[in-house]
Design an enzyme around this catalytic site. Structure first.
Site, PDB file in Angstrom:
ATOM      1  N   ARG A  56       0.852  -1.212   0.000  1.00  0.00           N
ATOM      2  CA  ARG A  56       0.000   0.000   0.000  1.00  0.00           C
ATOM      3  C   ARG A  56       0.877   1.248   0.000  1.00  0.00           C
ATOM      4  O   ARG A  56       0.584   2.241  -0.639  1.00  0.00           O
ATOM      5  CB  ARG A  56      -0.876   0.061   1.253  1.00  0.00           C
ATOM      6  CG  ARG A  56      -1.648  -1.173   1.637  1.00  0.00           C
ATOM      7  CD  ARG A  56      -3.030  -1.175   1.038  1.00  0.00           C
ATOM      8  NE  ARG A  56      -3.048  -1.827  -0.259  1.00  0.00           N
ATOM      9  CZ  ARG A  56      -2.895  -3.157  -0.442  1.00  0.00           C
ATOM     10  NH1 ARG A  56      -2.712  -3.969   0.556  1.00  0.00           N
ATOM     11  NH2 ARG A  56      -2.915  -3.660  -1.657  1.00  0.00           N
ATOM     12  N   GLU A  95     -22.894   4.671  -3.790  1.00  0.00           N
ATOM     13  CA  GLU A  95     -24.096   3.875  -3.481  1.00  0.00           C
ATOM     14  C   GLU A  95     -24.627   4.372  -2.135  1.00  0.00           C
ATOM     15  O   GLU A  95     -23.855   4.892  -1.341  1.00  0.00           O
ATOM     16  CB  GLU A  95     -23.725   2.390  -3.287  1.00  0.00           C
ATOM     17  CG  GLU A  95     -23.046   1.771  -4.462  1.00  0.00           C
ATOM     18  CD  GLU A  95     -22.037   0.690  -4.041  1.00  0.00           C
ATOM     19  OE1 GLU A  95     -21.881   0.437  -2.824  1.00  0.00           O
ATOM     20  OE2 GLU A  95     -21.423   0.128  -4.943  1.00  0.00           O
ATOM     21  N   HIS A 147      -7.657   6.963  11.376  1.00  0.00           N
ATOM     22  CA  HIS A 147      -7.220   5.564  11.272  1.00  0.00           C
ATOM     23  C   HIS A 147      -5.735   5.429  10.965  1.00  0.00           C
ATOM     24  O   HIS A 147      -5.285   4.361  10.550  1.00  0.00           O
ATOM     25  CB  HIS A 147      -8.050   4.828  10.208  1.00  0.00           C
ATOM     26  CG  HIS A 147      -9.477   4.596  10.622  1.00  0.00           C
ATOM     27  ND1 HIS A 147     -10.465   4.158   9.763  1.00  0.00           N
ATOM     28  CD2 HIS A 147     -10.089   4.744  11.831  1.00  0.00           C
ATOM     29  CE1 HIS A 147     -11.612   4.051  10.414  1.00  0.00           C
ATOM     30  NE2 HIS A 147     -11.415   4.410  11.672  1.00  0.00           N
TER      31      HIS A 147
HETATM   32  N1  APR Z   1     -17.226   8.562  -5.032  1.00  0.00           N
HETATM   33  C1  APR Z   1     -17.995   8.427  -3.930  1.00  0.00           C
HETATM   34  N2  APR Z   1     -18.148   7.258  -3.278  1.00  0.00           N
HETATM   35  C2  APR Z   1     -17.500   6.188  -3.746  1.00  0.00           C
HETATM   36  C3  APR Z   1     -16.685   6.243  -4.915  1.00  0.00           C
HETATM   37  C4  APR Z   1     -16.565   7.497  -5.561  1.00  0.00           C
HETATM   38  N3  APR Z   1     -15.806   7.660  -6.658  1.00  0.00           N
HETATM   39  N4  APR Z   1     -16.187   5.013  -5.131  1.00  0.00           N
HETATM   40  C5  APR Z   1     -16.655   4.220  -4.168  1.00  0.00           C
HETATM   41  N5  APR Z   1     -17.457   4.923  -3.318  1.00  0.00           N
HETATM   42  C6  APR Z   1     -18.143   4.476  -2.103  1.00  0.00           C
HETATM   43  C7  APR Z   1     -18.603   3.033  -2.130  1.00  0.00           C
HETATM   44  O1  APR Z   1     -19.897   2.946  -2.697  1.00  0.00           O
HETATM   45  C8  APR Z   1     -18.592   2.673  -0.647  1.00  0.00           C
HETATM   46  O2  APR Z   1     -19.868   2.915  -0.050  1.00  0.00           O
HETATM   47  O3  APR Z   1     -17.216   4.561  -1.048  1.00  0.00           O
HETATM   48  C9  APR Z   1     -17.589   3.645  -0.030  1.00  0.00           C
HETATM   49  C10 APR Z   1     -16.325   2.978   0.488  1.00  0.00           C
HETATM   50  O4  APR Z   1     -16.651   2.131   1.532  1.00  0.00           O
HETATM   51  P1  APR Z   1     -15.583   1.169   2.236  1.00  0.00           P
HETATM   52  O5  APR Z   1     -14.811   0.431   1.203  1.00  0.00           O
HETATM   53  O6  APR Z   1     -16.297   0.387   3.266  1.00  0.00           O
HETATM   54  O7  APR Z   1     -14.544   2.204   2.894  1.00  0.00           O
HETATM   55  P2  APR Z   1     -14.673   3.025   4.243  1.00  0.00           P
HETATM   56  O8  APR Z   1     -16.090   3.312   4.578  1.00  0.00           O
HETATM   57  O9  APR Z   1     -13.734   4.164   4.135  1.00  0.00           O
HETATM   58  O10 APR Z   1     -14.103   1.986   5.289  1.00  0.00           O
HETATM   59  C11 APR Z   1     -13.977   2.402   6.628  1.00  0.00           C
HETATM   60  O11 APR Z   1     -12.988   0.327   7.192  1.00  0.00           O
HETATM   61  O12 APR Z   1     -11.614  -1.416   6.715  1.00  0.00           O
HETATM   62  C12 APR Z   1     -11.711  -0.249   7.413  1.00  0.00           C
HETATM   63  O13 APR Z   1     -10.021   1.049   8.296  1.00  0.00           O
HETATM   64  C13 APR Z   1     -10.667   0.786   7.094  1.00  0.00           C
HETATM   65  O14 APR Z   1     -10.913   3.190   7.106  1.00  0.00           O
HETATM   66  C14 APR Z   1     -11.478   1.981   6.643  1.00  0.00           C
HETATM   67  C15 APR Z   1     -12.817   1.724   7.284  1.00  0.00           C
END
Ligand code: APR
Length: 261
Positions: free
Chosen positions: A80, A229, A131
């Site tokens: 990463r 979403e 985080h």
């Molecule tokens: N613009 C807006 N939203 C987006 C885009 C985009 N271009 N691409 C993806 N998404 C949305 C997805 O639909 C999803 O709902 O971003 C969200 C990402 O969600 P996760 O992958 O669950 O990430 P996050 O919520 O940041 O995770 C929180 O989980 O695993 C741990 O520590 C890690 O900080 C992280 C925490």
């Protein structure tokens, strides 16, 4: 190609107008997640192609995983860390730093769950990495924290030793599952004090970050969500804008700046 759907586009502006205090500067807090960096080429965690699809969270993102197989955990974060050199801030990151520049000093706080450095490289100054940060490592013995992004740190997956106490193996400065996020008091204060809370690109799965929305609502903040979403907590927002953060945020920030002028 994903189309942008702006919910309540007209009343949106009206509602935002109401949010601006008449007797003091507007205070804004922002929470971002992996979605804001997706358009820069950084994988999100959940969903199709999500980072957690190819890895077990228990193996690479818990203190127990680090004790059981620190080679595996270190290699995961080294990969990463190397990726940081190949990605750039996108228009979503830049829109948020533009908003900060237009606001009174001390009235803008960006809280990110992301461990990449795209917000700071995009110009955001008042930033909390709840985080942790990929660029940093920390000695578990003497707590010395330092940046380890030179080519000598990244060229292979060998452990890095602590330059202060000599301990052979520093850990990533990442908050793993089961650990307390950084700067909770400071970030909760920013959320409770804000007039406007923006939540961008996060699925709402991980607490305490996902609970900040409820705290903002309870303290009377106007809450606006932006996500590709609908996130788990979508029903709590006053406004929800579905689409790409890199397309939605420049428009929203311009609207807000126009209203503040
Ligand atoms: N613009 C807006 N939203 C987006 C885009 C985009 N271009 N691409 C993806 N998404 C949305 C997805 O639909 C999803 O709902 O971003 C969200 C990402 O969600 P996760 O992958 O669950 O990430 P996050 O919520 O940041 O995770 C929180 O989980 O695993 C741990 O520590 C890690 O900080 C992280 C925490």
């Amino acid at each position: 190609m994903v189309s942008i759907q702006i919910v309540l586009a007209l009343s949106n502006i009206m509602a935002l107008t109401d949010v601006i205090p008449s007797d003091r500067p507007l205070r804004v807090a922002v929470l971002t997640g992996a979605g804001i960096s997706a358009e820069s080429g950084v994988n999100t965690f959940r969903g199709q192609d999500g980072l957690w699809n190819g890895h077990r969270i228990e193996d690479v993102a818990t203190p127990e995983g680090w004790i059981i197989d620190s080679e595996k955990v270190w290699a995961f974060y080294q990969e990463r860390r190397r990726q940081l050199k190949d990605v750039e801030p996108n228009s979503g990151h830049l829109a948020l730093s533009e908003l900060e520049k237009r606001m009174e000093a001390g009235c803008f706080t960006l809280i990110t769950q992301n461990v990449d450095d795209l917000h700071e490289r995009g110009g955001t100054e008042n930033l909390i990495h709840m985080h942790g940060e990929l660029r940093l490592v920390r000695c578990e013995v003497c707590e010395h924290k330092f940046e380890a992004m030179d080519s000598k740190h990244l060229e292979n997956d060998e452990f890095i030793s602590c330059p202060e106490c000599g301990h052979a193996k520093v850990r990533p400065e990442i908050v793993w599952f089961g650990e307390m996020p950084f700067k909770m008091t400071e970030l909760q204060r920013a959320v409770i004090d804000c007039d406007l809370f923006l939540v961008i690109g996060t699925s709402g799965n991980v607490y305490p970050a996902a609970g900040l929305l409820g705290q903002a609502l309870s303290s009377g903040s106007y809450c606006v969500g932006f996500n590709l979403e609908p996130p788990l907590n979508v029903d709590l927002f006053h406004e929800f804008h579905q689409g790409l953060a890199g397309e939605l945020l420049p428009l929203f920030v311009q609207e807000l700046i126009d209203i503040m002028m």
